[in-house]
Design a protein around this motif. Structure first.
Motif, PDB file in Angstrom:
ATOM      1  N   THR A 190      -1.213   1.986   6.190  1.00  0.00           N
ATOM      2  CA  THR A 190      -0.802   2.741   6.140  1.00  0.00           C
ATOM      3  C   THR A 190      -1.224   3.932   6.522  1.00  0.00           C
ATOM      4  O   THR A 190      -2.734   3.468   6.529  1.00  0.00           O
ATOM      5  CB  THR A 190      -0.101   2.812   3.725  1.00  0.00           C
ATOM      6  OG1 THR A 190       0.308   3.763   4.378  1.00  0.00           O
ATOM      7  CG2 THR A 190      -1.991   2.914   3.895  1.00  0.00           C
ATOM      8  N   THR A 191      -0.836   4.164   7.446  1.00  0.00           N
ATOM      9  CA  THR A 191      -1.496   6.191   7.805  1.00  0.00           C
ATOM     10  C   THR A 191      -0.860   7.274   6.292  1.00  0.00           C
ATOM     11  O   THR A 191      -0.927   7.989   7.336  1.00  0.00           O
ATOM     12  CB  THR A 191      -0.546   5.675   8.512  1.00  0.00           C
ATOM     13  OG1 THR A 191       0.372   6.325   9.546  1.00  0.00           O
ATOM     14  CG2 THR A 191      -1.550   5.039   9.615  1.00  0.00           C
ATOM     15  N   GLU A 192      -0.224   7.177   5.227  1.00  0.00           N
ATOM     16  CA  GLU A 192       0.306   8.535   4.456  1.00  0.00           C
ATOM     17  C   GLU A 192      -0.764   9.366   4.178  1.00  0.00           C
ATOM     18  O   GLU A 192      -0.833  10.059   3.625  1.00  0.00           O
ATOM     19  CB  GLU A 192       0.788   7.557   3.979  1.00  0.00           C
ATOM     20  CG  GLU A 192       2.426   6.946   4.453  1.00  0.00           C
ATOM     21  CD  GLU A 192       3.679   6.374   3.601  1.00  0.00           C
ATOM     22  OE1 GLU A 192       2.847   7.009   2.125  1.00  0.00           O
ATOM     23  OE2 GLU A 192       4.364   5.729   3.343  1.00  0.00           O
ATOM     24  N   GLY A 193      -2.430   8.149   4.467  1.00  0.00           N
ATOM     25  CA  GLY A 193      -3.438   9.031   3.034  1.00  0.00           C
ATOM     26  C   GLY A 193      -4.090   8.949   2.437  1.00  0.00           C
ATOM     27  O   GLY A 193      -2.925   8.070   1.179  1.00  0.00           O
ATOM     28  N   GLY A 199      -5.191   7.424   7.758  1.00  0.00           N
ATOM     29  CA  GLY A 199      -3.970   8.864   7.801  1.00  0.00           C
ATOM     30  C   GLY A 199      -5.076   9.524   6.660  1.00  0.00           C
ATOM     31  O   GLY A 199      -6.850   9.552   6.890  1.00  0.00           O
ATOM     32  N   THR A 204      -3.914  10.665  -0.438  1.00  0.00           N
ATOM     33  CA  THR A 204      -3.464  11.285  -1.948  1.00  0.00           C
ATOM     34  C   THR A 204      -1.727  10.428  -2.109  1.00  0.00           C
ATOM     35  O   THR A 204      -1.485   9.832  -2.746  1.00  0.00           O
ATOM     36  CB  THR A 204      -2.428  12.539  -0.949  1.00  0.00           C
ATOM     37  OG1 THR A 204      -3.478  13.544  -0.726  1.00  0.00           O
ATOM     38  CG2 THR A 204      -1.627  13.252  -2.208  1.00  0.00           C
ATOM     39  N   ALA A 205      -1.747   9.831  -0.671  1.00  0.00           N
ATOM     40  CA  ALA A 205      -0.077   8.541  -0.704  1.00  0.00           C
ATOM     41  C   ALA A 205      -0.190   7.549  -2.017  1.00  0.00           C
ATOM     42  O   ALA A 205      -0.314   7.248  -2.947  1.00  0.00           O
ATOM     43  CB  ALA A 205       0.890   8.579   0.352  1.00  0.00           C
ATOM     44  N   SER A 258       1.063  -1.401  -0.419  1.00  0.00           N
ATOM     45  CA  SER A 258      -0.024   0.429  -0.360  1.00  0.00           C
ATOM     46  C   SER A 258       0.868   1.304  -0.248  1.00  0.00           C
ATOM     47  O   SER A 258       0.492   2.390  -0.617  1.00  0.00           O
ATOM     48  CB  SER A 258      -1.058   0.038   1.073  1.00  0.00           C
ATOM     49  OG  SER A 258       0.086   0.397   2.141  1.00  0.00           O
ATOM     50  N   THR A 259       1.886   1.374   0.563  1.00  0.00           N
ATOM     51  CA  THR A 259       2.608   2.518   0.383  1.00  0.00           C
ATOM     52  C   THR A 259       3.742   2.047  -1.033  1.00  0.00           C
ATOM     53  O   THR A 259       4.588   3.902  -0.642  1.00  0.00           O
ATOM     54  CB  THR A 259       3.809   2.003   1.678  1.00  0.00           C
ATOM     55  OG1 THR A 259       4.787   1.062   1.699  1.00  0.00           O
ATOM     56  CG2 THR A 259       2.890   2.938   2.747  1.00  0.00           C
TER      57      THR A 259
END
Length: 442
Positions: free
Chosen positions: A144-147, A188, A149-150, A119-120
């Motif tokens: 993932t906590t990158e949100g 995120g 947009t990522a 996912s990242t």
């Protein structure tokens, strides 16, 4: 009934000419009308496939109503019963058939697989599994906590890897596990913190559907168009604390089939409302299974039958229009004591498709790392799943794609019945994609 009048030979010849001209004109009008939308079915789609597009119905051949307005000038001419006419052109194929006919065997087989993507970020091995296997779907895994947009950047890159098919636009299903609680992959900015199914089960169904639609729109904005949820498993009250795959993780909407049916269906409808493809799981239920199939071999359910009340949530989801059903890898001794559900025609063909009437696509639980299926090689898992009536093989191991697709292609050369199974499965997957807008034709 009006009797036919008697005519002279010359009149009969003139009459027959008018009939032939009228039939030819009507046939051309039908062909032109069919070409106008590009989705008229040729009737070659396997009987197990369905489509929400009225123009793709293979069960309704063209009738006189489609040309009655344009051919009204000849409505008073009624040909004798013995007169026959032939269409000058065959009806165009449906979008699904057009895609299928334009694909190579490798591309067709690739549609039957879903591989994992981190996912990242997409790794080289993950990218190679998609391109070499011509894989039709992917699964975003890894918390993932990158949100959003990522995640959107990852999904956009993944979509560029879809195997092109001439004459149609065929994309990939990009899926994830976004149930809520302990099973929420994407987190995120841009993603709500989704409560567990236990909490969701205390809400009204209208509230749950509304919230699920919001969660679905968040997925769609991040480029995710398929959610491997909701869970439709029912855990009895006295087994909640000991049921490893569902109860211990708070993944159940309730402890009775009625509550689970109403709330899992509300979640499903919310996803559909957001134009995200939902998947009810894990058929025919893990709520009374002895262990977690991801980590345990020989997981069994010695209770569930083909008439079990605990099938109610699955039946409700099917009636609500779920495009996908995920089948479990446990063994159900009172249905098929010899095979895991994923490899059981009795579970997939007889119970799910036959008794419950499911016409959509069947996806497996993980057939890569799961300990419950380690008794078979990767290639055997893929072949056995498709032969049992399954459609999409999910593996979280990208390295499985090559041996799995190779095994399916090899079996196709040796077995005509298996080739038919593959054709049916590919049509079901393409139908799901067409209904979701992932497959389009000009």
């Amino acid at each position: 009934m009006r009797k036919h009048q008697q005519h002279s030979p010359a009149e009969r010849a003139s009459y027959a000419a008018r009939v032939r001209q009228g039939a030819l004109a009507a046939g051309l009008l039908v062909a032109v009308a069919a070409c106008g939308n590009g989705h008229n079915s040729s009737g070659t789609t396997p009987s197990g496939t369905t489509s929400t597009s009225a123009s793709e119905s293979s069960s309704a051949p063209p009738t006189s109503s489609s040309t009655s307005a344009s051919a009204s000038h000849s409505a008073t001419v009624v040909p004798p019963a013995s007169t026959t006419s032939k269409a000058t052109t065959a009806a165009p194929a449906s979008c699904v058939d057009r895609a299928y006919n334009a694909m190579t065997n490798a591309q067709r087989v690739g549609q039957l697989f879903m591989t994992s993507v981190t996912s990242t970020g997409l790794t080289t091995s993950e990218s190679q599994a998609i391109t070499t296997g011509k894989t039709g779907s992917v699964f975003l895994q890894g918390h993932t906590t990158e949100g959003a947009t990522a995640v959107k950047a990852v999904t956009a890159k993944v979509r560029t890897l879809a195997s092109p098919v001439r004459g149609v636009s065929l994309g990939m299903f990009v899926s994830t596990d976004q149930e809520g609680g302990q099973v929420q992959v994407l987190n995120g900015p841009g993603f709500s913190t989704i409560p567990s199914a236990v909490t969701q089960g205390t809400w009204s169904t209208s509230t749950l559907q509304s919230n699920a639609a919001t969660w679905g729109r968040q997925l769609a904005a991040a480029g995710v168009d398929m959610n491997l949820a909701p869970v439709a498993d029912t855990v009895p009250p006295n087994q909640v604390t000991v049921n490893a795959p569902i109860g211990k993780l708070d993944r159940e909407y309730g402890t009775n089939p009625s509550t689970v049916a109403s709330h899992s269906t509300a979640f499903l409808r919310g996803m559909l409302q957001a134009k995200v493809v939902p998947t009810i799981k894990h058929f025919p239920g893990l709520g009374r299974a002895s262990g977690n199939t991801d980590f345990t071999a020989g997981v069994t359910d010695s209770v569930t039958t083909t008439t079990d009340p605990y099938l109610q949530p699955f039946r409700a989801g099917i009636q609500a229009g779920t495009p996908f059903v995920m089948v479990s890898s446990a063994i159900y001794t009172r249905i098929d004591p010899h095979n895991q559900a994923a490899f059981s025609p009795a579970v997939i063909r007889t119970l799910l498709r036959g008794k419950l009437g499911f016409k959509g696509a069947v996806i497996s639980d993980d057939l890569g790392n799961a300990v419950a299926v380690a008794d078979r090689t990767p290639g055997q898992r893929a072949v056995d799943f498709v032969a049992a009536g399954g459609d999409v093989v999910l593996t979280v191991k990208p390295s499985d794609i090559s041996p799995m697709t190779s095994a399916v292609l090899s079996r196709m050369t040796a077995s005509s019945s298996f080739r038919a199974d593959v054709a049916d499965s590919v049509h079901r997957v393409l139908t799901a994609k067409h209904n979701a807008g992932v497959l389009t034709c000009s």
